[in-house]
Design an enzyme around this catalytic site. Structure first.
Site, PDB file in Angstrom:
ATOM      1  N   THR A  19       0.812  -1.227   0.000  1.00  0.00           N
ATOM      2  CA  THR A  19       0.000   0.000   0.000  1.00  0.00           C
ATOM      3  C   THR A  19       0.840   1.270   0.000  1.00  0.00           C
ATOM      4  O   THR A  19       0.483   2.268  -0.641  1.00  0.00           O
ATOM      5  CB  THR A  19      -0.932  -0.010   1.229  1.00  0.00           C
ATOM      6  OG1 THR A  19      -1.831  -1.096   1.078  1.00  0.00           O
ATOM      7  CG2 THR A  19      -1.718   1.270   1.360  1.00  0.00           C
TER       8      THR A  19
ATOM      9  N   ASP B  12       1.564  -6.723  -4.485  1.00  0.00           N
ATOM     10  CA  ASP B  12       0.717  -6.690  -3.300  1.00  0.00           C
ATOM     11  C   ASP B  12       1.251  -7.849  -2.453  1.00  0.00           C
ATOM     12  O   ASP B  12       1.492  -8.942  -2.962  1.00  0.00           O
ATOM     13  CB  ASP B  12      -0.744  -6.961  -3.719  1.00  0.00           C
ATOM     14  CG  ASP B  12      -1.694  -6.883  -2.536  1.00  0.00           C
ATOM     15  OD1 ASP B  12      -2.605  -6.058  -2.602  1.00  0.00           O
ATOM     16  OD2 ASP B  12      -1.541  -7.671  -1.576  1.00  0.00           O
TER      17      ASP B  12
ATOM     18  N   SER C 275       0.130  -9.971  -0.586  1.00  0.00           N
ATOM     19  CA  SER C 275      -0.596 -11.251  -0.564  1.00  0.00           C
ATOM     20  C   SER C 275       0.017 -12.226  -1.559  1.00  0.00           C
ATOM     21  O   SER C 275      -0.193 -13.436  -1.455  1.00  0.00           O
ATOM     22  CB  SER C 275      -2.066 -11.046  -0.948  1.00  0.00           C
ATOM     23  OG  SER C 275      -2.574  -9.960  -0.245  1.00  0.00           O
TER      24      SER C 275
ATOM     25  N   THR D 189       1.392  -4.724   4.143  1.00  0.00           N
ATOM     26  CA  THR D 189       1.190  -5.121   5.541  1.00  0.00           C
ATOM     27  C   THR D 189       0.657  -6.548   5.681  1.00  0.00           C
ATOM     28  O   THR D 189       0.868  -7.179   6.712  1.00  0.00           O
ATOM     29  CB  THR D 189       0.205  -4.158   6.242  1.00  0.00           C
ATOM     30  OG1 THR D 189      -1.034  -4.156   5.524  1.00  0.00           O
ATOM     31  CG2 THR D 189       0.758  -2.762   6.329  1.00  0.00           C
TER      32      THR D 189
HETATM   33  N1  ASP Z   1      -2.753  -5.736   0.345  1.00  0.00           N
HETATM   34  C1  ASP Z   1      -1.732  -4.805   0.763  1.00  0.00           C
HETATM   35  C2  ASP Z   1      -0.422  -5.568   0.814  1.00  0.00           C
HETATM   36  O1  ASP Z   1      -0.198  -6.296   1.741  1.00  0.00           O
HETATM   37  C3  ASP Z   1      -2.070  -4.212   2.075  1.00  0.00           C
HETATM   38  C4  ASP Z   1      -1.054  -3.244   2.613  1.00  0.00           C
HETATM   39  O2  ASP Z   1       0.022  -3.025   2.123  1.00  0.00           O
HETATM   40  O3  ASP Z   1      -1.370  -2.635   3.643  1.00  0.00           O
HETATM   41  O4  ASP Z   1       0.373  -5.442  -0.093  1.00  0.00           O
END
Ligand code: ASP
Length: 337
Positions: free
Chosen positions: A12, A57, A59, A89
């Site tokens: 993010t 991302d 994930s 995150t």
């Molecule tokens: N989906 C994002 C990731 O983990 C969420 C984030 O960065 O906060 O890349």
């Protein structure tokens, strides 16, 4: 002047809105960083930035990207005093755990951070997380892989993502913060790992088959028979409380016994973020111990998974892996108290 390398992996912090939702942006993020006066301030360390390719991302992060990030650090290890890893995150706690094991004899600060709101938004947590992480990465008293987020510096392999929307998104439920960033950045020197002797090396990981089973009331253990074979090298069982499983585990225990005789390592973690597994404290956990499962004490599932990848990748015997899983090797668990 201290030199810090920023490795941008995606997430993010550097995302921008696209027609299909937030997605990582490379050039636009670099351009934005160059407009921030605080990053050019003489009080800041000098920094360079490199991108992981492709930006992801988090994930989508796999063992392959952990190896890529580890290699990027290893290639530049002697050129920089510290490293900031910008990461999504969602899986940051897994990557922080993995790097803590992979970077053997690391004595430099490796600080993972990111944000819940992208830097390009007017209201964001990205700016502070980045600026403070850079300052920490230039600090001589940090010799380990940490995660900085929302005002707290945490040991990387003790963290878990706790909130999907709070700006304080991570906790380290079984280990105190290593530093707190208020008006000053206050380090908790007693809790930081000391600098290790010896030369730094990188252990690359192999994609070992690992499973995580979360126990729940009414779980039909017999349904797991087809996955609990010797094909799975490591299994993390997330149990209730201090290591308890339902009494109807007649189907599970022989599976565990057979799997552990075949060299599969079975680690017992707790579904409670805080506190520790005590195998044998209750009748419902004694059986697990007898069947050959190992207590993970207060290790997080994230760190248990990463540690299994690491120990298997080192090609150790199953007795050696069992012994290292039962003790702390990077401050990832407390086996006493
Ligand atoms: N989906 C994002 C990731 O983990 C969420 C984030 O960065 O906060 O890349």
């Amino acid at each position: 002047m201290k030199r810090v390398l920023i490795i941008y992996t995606g997430g993010t912090i550097g995302m921008a809105r696209t027609s299909s939702g937030y997605a990582p942006q490379g050039d636009a993020f670099h351009a934005l960083l160059n407009t921030l006066p605080e990053l050019q301030d003489p009080a800041m360390p000098s920094w360079d930035i490199v991108d992981m390719n492709p930006l992801l991302d988090s994930s989508n992060i796999t063992v392959h990207e952990w190896n890529t990030i580890g290699q990027m650090i290893a290639d530049q290890y002697d050129q920089y005093d510290g490293f900031v890893i910008l990461h999504g995150t969602d899986t940051m706690a897994y990557t922080a755990s993995a790097l803590s094991f992979m970077l053997r004899k690391n004595r430099k600060p490796v600080i993972l951070t990111g944000s819940q709101i992208p830097l390009c938004e007017i209201r964001n947590d990205a700016r502070d997380n980045l600026v403070t992480a850079l300052l920490i990465a230039a600090n001589d008293s940090v010799h380990e892989v940490c995660l900085y987020f929302g005002g707290k510096l945490l040991r990387g392999n003790r963290t878990l993502k706790y909130s999907a929307d709070d700006l304080v998104a991570f906790i380290s439920p079984n280990y105190p913060p290593l530093a707190e960033a208020g008006i000053q950045i206050r380090y908790n020197h007693k809790m930081l790992l000391p600098a290790v002797e010896g030369s730094f090396s990188l252990q690359l990981l192999t994609d070992v088959p690992i499973g995580v089973i979360k126990v729940f009331p009414g779980i039909q253990f017999e349904l797991f028979q087809s996955i609990m074979t010797e094909k799975l090298k490591g299994i993390v069982i997330e149990t209730f409380g201090a290591g308890n499983i339902p009494g109807n585990a007649d189907a599970l225990l022989p599976m565990i016994r057979k799997a552990s005789e075949n060299g599969t390592i079975i680690i017992v973690c707790s579904q409670c973020p805080h506190g520790t597994v005590v195998l044998g404290a209750y009748e419902t956990s004694s059986a697990l111990k007898k069947a050959g499962a190992i207590s993970g004490y207060d290790i997080t599932t994230e760190a248990a998974v990463a540690k299994l990848y690491y120990l298997f990748s080192r090609g150790l015997s199953s007795d050696e892996i069992r012994s290292r899983m039962s003790r702390s090797i990077r401050g990832e668990m407390s086996t006493q108290g």
